[in-house]
Design a protein around this motif. Sequence first.
Motif, PDB file in Angstrom:
ATOM      1  N   HIS A 136      29.482  16.790   4.276  1.00  0.00           N
ATOM      2  CA  HIS A 136      28.868  15.581   3.736  1.00  0.00           C
ATOM      3  C   HIS A 136      29.038  15.567   2.225  1.00  0.00           C
ATOM      4  O   HIS A 136      29.119  16.618   1.579  1.00  0.00           O
ATOM      5  CB  HIS A 136      27.368  15.541   4.064  1.00  0.00           C
ATOM      6  CG  HIS A 136      27.055  15.744   5.517  1.00  0.00           C
ATOM      7  ND1 HIS A 136      27.067  14.715   6.428  1.00  0.00           N
ATOM      8  CD2 HIS A 136      26.733  16.867   6.209  1.00  0.00           C
ATOM      9  CE1 HIS A 136      26.752  15.191   7.625  1.00  0.00           C
ATOM     10  NE2 HIS A 136      26.549  16.497   7.522  1.00  0.00           N
ATOM     11  N   ASP A 137      29.057  14.363   1.671  1.00  0.00           N
ATOM     12  CA  ASP A 137      29.117  14.230   0.221  1.00  0.00           C
ATOM     13  C   ASP A 137      27.744  14.379  -0.425  1.00  0.00           C
ATOM     14  O   ASP A 137      27.647  14.684  -1.612  1.00  0.00           O
ATOM     15  CB  ASP A 137      29.709  12.873  -0.170  1.00  0.00           C
ATOM     16  CG  ASP A 137      31.205  12.789   0.122  1.00  0.00           C
ATOM     17  OD1 ASP A 137      31.860  13.856   0.150  1.00  0.00           O
ATOM     18  OD2 ASP A 137      31.712  11.676   0.328  1.00  0.00           O
ATOM     19  N   SER A 138      26.674  14.147   0.341  1.00  0.00           N
ATOM     20  CA  SER A 138      25.326  14.274  -0.212  1.00  0.00           C
ATOM     21  C   SER A 138      24.351  14.635   0.897  1.00  0.00           C
ATOM     22  O   SER A 138      24.632  14.446   2.090  1.00  0.00           O
ATOM     23  CB  SER A 138      24.887  12.981  -0.899  1.00  0.00           C
ATOM     24  OG  SER A 138      24.606  11.977   0.059  1.00  0.00           O
ATOM     25  N   LEU A 139      23.187  15.134   0.493  1.00  0.00           N
ATOM     26  CA  LEU A 139      22.152  15.511   1.457  1.00  0.00           C
ATOM     27  C   LEU A 139      21.668  14.307   2.247  1.00  0.00           C
ATOM     28  O   LEU A 139      21.275  14.457   3.417  1.00  0.00           O
ATOM     29  CB  LEU A 139      20.982  16.172   0.720  1.00  0.00           C
ATOM     30  CG  LEU A 139      19.774  16.578   1.559  1.00  0.00           C
ATOM     31  CD1 LEU A 139      20.168  17.554   2.656  1.00  0.00           C
ATOM     32  CD2 LEU A 139      18.690  17.178   0.660  1.00  0.00           C
ATOM     33  N   THR A 140      21.685  13.136   1.661  1.00  0.00           N
ATOM     34  CA  THR A 140      21.192  11.948   2.364  1.00  0.00           C
ATOM     35  C   THR A 140      22.009  11.635   3.612  1.00  0.00           C
ATOM     36  O   THR A 140      21.542  10.924   4.501  1.00  0.00           O
ATOM     37  CB  THR A 140      21.187  10.722   1.436  1.00  0.00           C
ATOM     38  OG1 THR A 140      22.512  10.518   0.917  1.00  0.00           O
ATOM     39  CG2 THR A 140      20.225  10.929   0.269  1.00  0.00           C
TER      40      THR A 140
END
Length: 362
Positions: A136-140
């Motif tokens: 993923h690019d971010s935790l979200t």
Amino acid sequence: MSALHDLLVRRIALTGPISVAAFMADALGHPQHGYYITRDPLGAKGDFTTAPEISQMFGEMVGVWLADCWINQGCPDTVQLVELGPGRGTLMADALRATARVPGFHAAIRLHLVETSPALRERQAAALSAFDPTWHDSLTDVPDGPMLLVANEFFDALPIRQFIRTPAGWAERKVGLNGQGQLAFTFDPTPGGALLTPLHRDPGIPPGAVAETCPTGIAIAGEIGRRLASHAGAALIIDYGYDGPAIGDTLQALRAHKPVSVLDGPGTADLTAHVDFTALALAAKQTGAVPYASVEQGALLTALGIDARATSLSARANPAQQVAIQAALTRLTSPASMGRLFRAIAITHPAAPVPAGFGGST
């Protein structure tokens, strides 16, 4: 000079000075020329070495901590195992090897790696393919649910904003151009500092003092807290930093393991700043999660059993390997080395027991 340097010079010439955070974001993450996008920065041939690359014992102790949290919170059938900034995948590979015999743990985990570097994703895939990771690019982007999260030397590379104390108050530090058209630090003459803490309002702070804040890091800590306030789990954050707030310029650059000027060849050197653990803990606490006061890395690893692990490894090692194991143990735990410089905080679900190695909540 660098290709990114020339792009930044043209941008600033057209639109004016940019924040330190904007400079860091481009220097580290520009899609074509960013430091983390274009290389594997770790190891002797890179620019820095992290604890997992020093010894397998570090990742093994992290694995012990994660598995212990899973057990103490009722062994959820499914748990999102998340690492922020996994490097080469070394920490997670060591953690999962160390927990292979924990009944049910590997069957429960779903491995998620938050990584933007294509070069490092390739290294992680090679190290962790057996666990079918999702990137993923971010935790979200990681699915909600029970979560175990680790972040080692992740928050120190997030963009910070800097403010300089002037006779008129706090002014934001910027990156502009000098008389020769090269990158240089300047500041916005308009008084600012709304992001700073009440401590920074002290009128006794002298002109020229620098204060820092990391909005991106605070936002990520808040997201970690939001998830853990709603679901079982825990997070372990390890980095070099301090219990803030504090005064001082901690922004630094490393190239080939040596310090260089922050503005020298953006995109070709690692940029980091010390982490304010108090700010991260507060962001998590405001969501309803429970943060625990920071502890020194050496104390945490000792509490988790690293001395016994070193003894076990040495018993099966030759004399040269025994010397290397002891040197790694000293480097990871000694107050004169990483043991005191690096600290850790834990964040848990409100109903979770106190995690191993930590004392009271904040």
